[in-house]
Design a protein around this motif. Sequence first.
Motif, PDB file in Angstrom:
ATOM      1  N   SER A   1      72.117  37.318  65.337  1.00  0.00           N
ATOM      2  CA  SER A   1      72.200  38.299  66.420  1.00  0.00           C
ATOM      3  C   SER A   1      73.598  38.905  66.401  1.00  0.00           C
ATOM      4  O   SER A   1      74.591  38.176  66.404  1.00  0.00           O
TER       5      SER A   1
ATOM      6  N   TRP B   1      77.750  27.622  63.011  1.00  0.00           N
ATOM      7  CA  TRP B   1      77.911  28.979  63.529  1.00  0.00           C
ATOM      8  C   TRP B   1      78.745  29.791  62.554  1.00  0.00           C
ATOM      9  O   TRP B   1      79.820  29.359  62.153  1.00  0.00           O
TER      10      TRP B   1
ATOM     11  N   TYR C   1      80.392  33.775  61.907  1.00  0.00           N
ATOM     12  CA  TYR C   1      80.738  35.028  62.582  1.00  0.00           C
ATOM     13  C   TYR C   1      81.328  35.998  61.574  1.00  0.00           C
ATOM     14  O   TYR C   1      82.386  35.732  60.990  1.00  0.00           O
TER      15      TYR C   1
ATOM     16  N   GLU D   1      77.923  42.429  69.265  1.00  0.00           N
ATOM     17  CA  GLU D   1      79.149  42.280  68.460  1.00  0.00           C
ATOM     18  C   GLU D   1      79.003  42.943  67.093  1.00  0.00           C
ATOM     19  O   GLU D   1      77.944  42.902  66.477  1.00  0.00           O
TER      20      GLU D   1
ATOM     21  N   HIS E   1      73.415  31.449  63.895  1.00  0.00           N
ATOM     22  CA  HIS E   1      73.378  30.051  64.321  1.00  0.00           C
ATOM     23  C   HIS E   1      72.368  29.347  63.433  1.00  0.00           C
ATOM     24  O   HIS E   1      71.219  29.744  63.327  1.00  0.00           O
TER      25      HIS E   1
ATOM     26  N   VAL F   1      75.515  27.679  73.493  1.00  0.00           N
ATOM     27  CA  VAL F   1      75.463  29.126  73.610  1.00  0.00           C
ATOM     28  C   VAL F   1      74.260  29.625  72.830  1.00  0.00           C
ATOM     29  O   VAL F   1      73.981  29.152  71.726  1.00  0.00           O
ATOM     30  N   ASP F   2      73.561  30.584  73.375  1.00  0.00           N
ATOM     31  CA  ASP F   2      72.444  31.203  72.669  1.00  0.00           C
ATOM     32  C   ASP F   2      72.989  32.283  71.749  1.00  0.00           C
ATOM     33  O   ASP F   2      73.889  33.045  72.137  1.00  0.00           O
ATOM     34  N   VAL F   3      72.448  32.392  70.551  1.00  0.00           N
ATOM     35  CA  VAL F   3      72.944  33.354  69.565  1.00  0.00           C
ATOM     36  C   VAL F   3      72.837  34.793  70.080  1.00  0.00           C
ATOM     37  O   VAL F   3      73.634  35.656  69.710  1.00  0.00           O
ATOM     38  N   SER F   4      71.895  35.057  70.974  1.00  0.00           N
ATOM     39  CA  SER F   4      71.738  36.420  71.505  1.00  0.00           C
ATOM     40  C   SER F   4      72.956  36.874  72.314  1.00  0.00           C
ATOM     41  O   SER F   4      73.134  38.068  72.562  1.00  0.00           O
ATOM     42  N   THR F   5      73.823  35.945  72.700  1.00  0.00           N
ATOM     43  CA  THR F   5      75.075  36.286  73.379  1.00  0.00           C
ATOM     44  C   THR F   5      75.877  37.284  72.557  1.00  0.00           C
ATOM     45  O   THR F   5      76.620  38.097  73.097  1.00  0.00           O
ATOM     46  N   TYR F   6      75.722  37.264  71.231  1.00  0.00           N
ATOM     47  CA  TYR F   6      76.521  38.077  70.323  1.00  0.00           C
ATOM     48  C   TYR F   6      75.813  39.346  69.851  1.00  0.00           C
ATOM     49  O   TYR F   6      76.290  40.011  68.934  1.00  0.00           O
ATOM     50  N   GLN F   7      74.709  39.701  70.484  1.00  0.00           N
ATOM     51  CA  GLN F   7      73.898  40.818  69.987  1.00  0.00           C
ATOM     52  C   GLN F   7      74.640  42.151  69.902  1.00  0.00           C
ATOM     53  O   GLN F   7      74.328  42.982  69.052  1.00  0.00           O
TER      54      GLN F   7
END
Length: 175
Positions: free
Chosen positions: A116, A142, A144, A28, A121, A20-26
Amino acid sequence: MLLKPFVLISVVTLTGCAGVDVSTYQAEQPELKLESYFNGKLDAWGMFQKRNGEVVKRFRVEIDARWEGDKGVLDERFQYSDGTTQRRVWRLVKVGERRYLGEADDVVGVAEGEVSGNALHWTYTLELPVDGKVYEVAFDDWMYLQEDGVMINRSVMKKFGFRLGEVILFFRKRS
């Protein structure tokens, strides 16, 4: 004719390895700002699990963190369930809007991280002492950020591409 199924299986297998790319969570929340979160005193609790899920070591960490400009220091003091202790001092540098580099005495080379949204990450290779020997182990780390100053951290450890186990940590920033 056998080549087509082989190619298809290979492509599907390799695609499944992509992370998964960290930008997926931008989007959040709460937004993670390393300089704010890792500044002051923190506590963490964690465990190491073998790849079969067996918990083989538990630990507590006291962290004293501070930042000056784009440079940070995380002084981590570990107390393991078997009575042993360890200290790791991370030296961090912010090198871009979302990118960080880190060094510690038992880290091989430089750790690289990207933030992000609520996620960080972090990848690095750690010199891990086991039964009198030291092994270089890759960490895919990772973190969060959650509400109320809680951070969840999941690290997958690998050697030669094979999964050895996971480290799970929960951080709590002191008030």
